[in-house]
Write an enzyme that holds these catalytic residues in place. Structure first.
Site, PDB file in Angstrom:
ATOM      1  N   CYS A  49     -21.851  17.829 -14.621  1.00  0.00           N
ATOM      2  CA  CYS A  49     -21.055  16.609 -14.437  1.00  0.00           C
ATOM      3  C   CYS A  49     -21.038  15.773 -15.715  1.00  0.00           C
ATOM      4  O   CYS A  49     -19.984  15.304 -16.147  1.00  0.00           O
ATOM      5  CB  CYS A  49     -21.625  15.782 -13.288  1.00  0.00           C
ATOM      6  SG  CYS A  49     -21.804  16.712 -11.748  1.00  0.00           S
ATOM      7  N   HIS A  50     -22.206  15.606 -16.292  1.00  0.00           N
ATOM      8  CA  HIS A  50     -22.371  14.740 -17.454  1.00  0.00           C
ATOM      9  C   HIS A  50     -21.891  15.386 -18.754  1.00  0.00           C
ATOM     10  O   HIS A  50     -21.281  14.725 -19.593  1.00  0.00           O
ATOM     11  CB  HIS A  50     -23.851  14.349 -17.584  1.00  0.00           C
ATOM     12  CG  HIS A  50     -24.122  13.321 -18.626  1.00  0.00           C
ATOM     13  ND1 HIS A  50     -23.780  12.000 -18.474  1.00  0.00           N
ATOM     14  CD2 HIS A  50     -24.700  13.430 -19.848  1.00  0.00           C
ATOM     15  CE1 HIS A  50     -24.144  11.324 -19.563  1.00  0.00           C
ATOM     16  NE2 HIS A  50     -24.696  12.175 -20.406  1.00  0.00           N
TER      17      HIS A  50
END
Length: 161
Positions: A49-50
């Site tokens: 996600c990051h």
């Protein structure tokens, strides 16, 4: 039942994270009368996600706007304080609207919830991206494997506009 192209977004309350604080709104208020991109991640600060998913939308924010998109929203089953910290840490708060779905109400209403209990994460959202026009889903890309951001990435959605 999973939401499909042509379906209206369910009207769900969410918390919107801004540099000025947290407010509550609904999907109807956010997406009504607008052309928007929404993408979901299983969790703020998690590796894919990051490092992979969010950066593509941030990098392509101007490209989405050039295609007539009014705003980009990111949702995750995290509390608004974590979402605010993530927005700040990534510098994305001015280009992306962060939506905290703390109780997974949106994920469940969309039929896109993910049971990540085996990894100690509890109920989360599947990874997806969608184009929403006036509250109706016009494009939807759901990842088969939540650890990947291939079909739901910004580039794939942008190419479909």
């Amino acid at each position: 039942m999973t939401i499909a192209i042509g379906s209206p977004l369910p009207d769900v309350a969410l918390r919107v994270v801004t540099p000025d604080g947290v407010t509550e709104t609904t999907t109807a208020e956010l997406f009504g009368g607008k052309r928007a991109v929404m993408f979901a991640v299983p969790g703020a600060f998690t590796p894919t996600c990051h490092n992979s998913h969010l950066p593509g939308f941030l990098f392509n924010a101007d490209n989405f706007k050039a295609k007539g998109v009014d705003f980009i929203a990111c949702t995750a089953v995290n509390d608004p304080f974590v979402m605010r910290a993530w927005a700040s840490a990534t510098g994305a708060e001015t280009n992306i609207t962060f939506l905290a779905d703390g109780s997974a109400d949106l994920a469940k209403a969309l039929g896109l919830e993910l049971d990540a209990s085996a990894a100690g994460l509890g109920l989360r959202s599947k990874r997806y991206s969608m184009l929403v026009e006036n509250g109706v889903v016009k494009a939807l890309n759901v990842e088969a494997d939540a650890s990947k951001a291939e079909t739901s990435n910004a580039e794939t959605l942008l190419a479909s506009l």
